[in-house]
Design a protein around this motif. Structure first.
Motif, PDB file in Angstrom:
ATOM      1  N   CYS A   1     -10.061  -2.003   1.167  1.00  0.00           N
ATOM      2  CA  CYS A   1      -9.173  -3.154   0.933  1.00  0.00           C
ATOM      3  C   CYS A   1      -9.251  -4.134   2.106  1.00  0.00           C
ATOM      4  O   CYS A   1      -9.342  -5.355   1.895  1.00  0.00           O
ATOM      5  CB  CYS A   1      -7.740  -2.687   0.722  1.00  0.00           C
ATOM      6  SG  CYS A   1      -7.124  -1.646   2.054  1.00  0.00           S
TER       7      CYS A   1
ATOM      8  N   CYS B   1      -2.786   6.121  -0.423  1.00  0.00           N
ATOM      9  CA  CYS B   1      -3.903   5.580   0.364  1.00  0.00           C
ATOM     10  C   CYS B   1      -4.746   6.702   0.973  1.00  0.00           C
ATOM     11  O   CYS B   1      -4.223   7.634   1.581  1.00  0.00           O
ATOM     12  CB  CYS B   1      -3.357   4.676   1.467  1.00  0.00           C
ATOM     13  SG  CYS B   1      -4.635   4.039   2.559  1.00  0.00           S
ATOM     14  N   LEU B   2      -6.077   6.573   0.822  1.00  0.00           N
ATOM     15  CA  LEU B   2      -7.021   7.558   1.363  1.00  0.00           C
ATOM     16  C   LEU B   2      -7.540   7.158   2.738  1.00  0.00           C
ATOM     17  O   LEU B   2      -8.298   7.902   3.362  1.00  0.00           O
ATOM     18  CB  LEU B   2      -8.215   7.696   0.400  1.00  0.00           C
ATOM     19  CG  LEU B   2      -7.906   8.052  -1.052  1.00  0.00           C
ATOM     20  CD1 LEU B   2      -9.171   7.944  -1.901  1.00  0.00           C
ATOM     21  CD2 LEU B   2      -7.326   9.463  -1.131  1.00  0.00           C
ATOM     22  N   GLY B   3      -7.215   5.931   3.151  1.00  0.00           N
ATOM     23  CA  GLY B   3      -7.666   5.468   4.460  1.00  0.00           C
ATOM     24  C   GLY B   3      -9.117   5.045   4.506  1.00  0.00           C
ATOM     25  O   GLY B   3      -9.738   5.040   5.579  1.00  0.00           O
ATOM     26  N   CYS B   4      -9.702   4.648   3.378  1.00  0.00           N
ATOM     27  CA  CYS B   4     -11.135   4.321   3.353  1.00  0.00           C
ATOM     28  C   CYS B   4     -11.440   2.945   3.954  1.00  0.00           C
ATOM     29  O   CYS B   4     -12.570   2.677   4.363  1.00  0.00           O
ATOM     30  CB  CYS B   4     -11.660   4.375   1.915  1.00  0.00           C
ATOM     31  SG  CYS B   4     -11.011   3.051   0.856  1.00  0.00           S
ATOM     32  N   GLY B   5     -10.462   2.027   3.944  1.00  0.00           N
ATOM     33  CA  GLY B   5     -10.650   0.705   4.543  1.00  0.00           C
ATOM     34  C   GLY B   5     -11.283  -0.334   3.631  1.00  0.00           C
ATOM     35  O   GLY B   5     -11.509  -1.479   4.055  1.00  0.00           O
TER      36      GLY B   5
ATOM     37  N   ILE C   1       0.857  -1.190   0.000  1.00  0.00           N
ATOM     38  CA  ILE C   1       0.000   0.000   0.000  1.00  0.00           C
ATOM     39  C   ILE C   1       0.894   1.242   0.000  1.00  0.00           C
ATOM     40  O   ILE C   1       1.799   1.363   0.820  1.00  0.00           O
ATOM     41  CB  ILE C   1      -0.953  -0.009   1.208  1.00  0.00           C
ATOM     42  CG1 ILE C   1      -1.946  -1.171   1.063  1.00  0.00           C
ATOM     43  CG2 ILE C   1      -1.702   1.318   1.327  1.00  0.00           C
ATOM     44  CD1 ILE C   1      -2.876  -1.376   2.243  1.00  0.00           C
TER      45      ILE C   1
ATOM     46  N   CYS D   1      -9.503  -0.814  -4.563  1.00  0.00           N
ATOM     47  CA  CYS D   1      -8.973   0.465  -4.072  1.00  0.00           C
ATOM     48  C   CYS D   1      -9.419   1.618  -4.988  1.00  0.00           C
ATOM     49  O   CYS D   1      -9.174   1.584  -6.195  1.00  0.00           O
ATOM     50  CB  CYS D   1      -7.442   0.429  -4.020  1.00  0.00           C
ATOM     51  SG  CYS D   1      -6.769   2.014  -3.467  1.00  0.00           S
ATOM     52  N   PRO D   2     -10.061   2.644  -4.420  1.00  0.00           N
ATOM     53  CA  PRO D   2     -10.578   3.736  -5.260  1.00  0.00           C
ATOM     54  C   PRO D   2      -9.499   4.701  -5.737  1.00  0.00           C
ATOM     55  O   PRO D   2      -9.763   5.552  -6.581  1.00  0.00           O
ATOM     56  CB  PRO D   2     -11.567   4.452  -4.320  1.00  0.00           C
ATOM     57  CG  PRO D   2     -11.031   4.198  -2.946  1.00  0.00           C
ATOM     58  CD  PRO D   2     -10.408   2.831  -2.988  1.00  0.00           C
TER      59      PRO D   2
ATOM     60  N   PHE E   1      -2.847   1.742   6.602  1.00  0.00           N
ATOM     61  CA  PHE E   1      -3.236   0.371   6.260  1.00  0.00           C
ATOM     62  C   PHE E   1      -1.990  -0.354   5.740  1.00  0.00           C
ATOM     63  O   PHE E   1      -1.238   0.190   4.932  1.00  0.00           O
ATOM     64  CB  PHE E   1      -4.349   0.365   5.213  1.00  0.00           C
ATOM     65  CG  PHE E   1      -5.676   0.775   5.793  1.00  0.00           C
ATOM     66  CD1 PHE E   1      -6.603  -0.190   6.173  1.00  0.00           C
ATOM     67  CD2 PHE E   1      -5.979   2.120   5.996  1.00  0.00           C
ATOM     68  CE1 PHE E   1      -7.820   0.182   6.744  1.00  0.00           C
ATOM     69  CE2 PHE E   1      -7.190   2.504   6.553  1.00  0.00           C
ATOM     70  CZ  PHE E   1      -8.109   1.525   6.928  1.00  0.00           C
TER      71      PHE E   1
END
Ligand code: SF4
Ligand code: SF4
Length: 236
Positions: free
Chosen positions: A180, A174-178, A170, A213-214, A196
């Motif tokens: 994944c 990473c946007l930290g959306c969770g 990662i 992953c967006p 993450f």
């Protein structure tokens, strides 16, 4: 894992797949390892076989096997499933071992002594030592019958060979959306505050995190370098 542990894993399987290159075409056959020592893992073949020619021309071999069952079962939906076990593979450099060297090793080790006896019985036989290699034990329990996660991957190497990292990572994007972590059925992703992280010991490199992953923050790494993912008719 030391070389005795590695040999033990292979020896428990018995018959293994040995892969070589014949020019640029892969070739496989079934053989076995018969001994190990500080120098490496040992196997035999005949000088009359194409296997011998390929070993001499390339100086390389790749070995793998599976324990305890190679059977594929199917669940009620028809999906493939496997009894818990492990696969193991090792890839690296080989050298031919002279009969006199083998005799010397046979003075203290019954396995080498039997190897010498086999060569005396079949004079076209010769011995190779896999002396510099890397590999991995892929211990699987897909139904999580005995532990809380599906995989335990144990990389190893010997003879001074580094282990190249191959897997998923990662990145700072990473946007930290969770998303994944929610999709990872291997329980390989953990969260530490807003970070993450993928645990390569548990990761199957299945690609679910990569596809959900967006922000394209999951990177494929092959032999230490970022790689792109492409398949027929679909670029992800
Ligand atoms: S899905 Fe992508 S953006 Fe979301 S937490 Fe995972 S790596 Fe970060
Ligand atoms: S590749 Fe698969 S197993 Fe590995 S972290 Fe991503 S979702 Fe989990």
């Amino acid at each position: 894992m030391n070389i005795t542990d590695i040999y033990g894993k292979f020896d428990r399987i018995g018959c293994l797949v040995f892969a070589t290159l014949d020019k640029d075409t892969p070739q496989t056959r079934i053989a076995h390892l018969f001994a190990c020592d500080d120098e490496g893992l040992y196997f035999r073949t005949m000088v009359t076989k194409a296997f011998y020619k390929q070993l001499k021309e390339t100086g390389k071999v790749s070995i793998c096997g599976m324990y305890p069952s190679t059977q594929v079962r199917h669940d009620e939906e028809g999906m493939p499933c496997f009894d818990p076990g492990y696969t193991i593979r090792a890839t690296g450099d080989i050298k031919e071992v002279a009969l006199e060297t083998l005799r010397g090793k046979g003075e203290g080790d019954e396995r080498f002594k039997l190897g010498v006896m086999d060569i005396e019985r079949y004079p076209a036989m010769t011995t190779f030592c896999l002396h510099r290699a890397w590999g991995e034990v892929y211990d699987f329990d897909f139904d999580m019958a005995h532990r809380s996660h599906k995989l335990l991957r144990i990389p190893f190497s010997f003879g001074g060979q580094p282990v190249p990292f191959q897997g998923m990572r990662i990145t700072d994007a990473c946007l930290g959306c969770g998303a994944c972590m929610d999709h990872c059925s291997f329980k390989a992703i953990s969260q530490d505050q807003d970070q993450f992280v993928i645990d390569p010991v548990r990761c199957d490199v299945c690609g679910d995190c990569y596809t959900v992953c967006p922000n394209h923050a999951v990177e494929i790494v092959i032999e230490g370098a970022a790689a792109s993912y492409e398949r027929e008719g679909c670029h992800v």
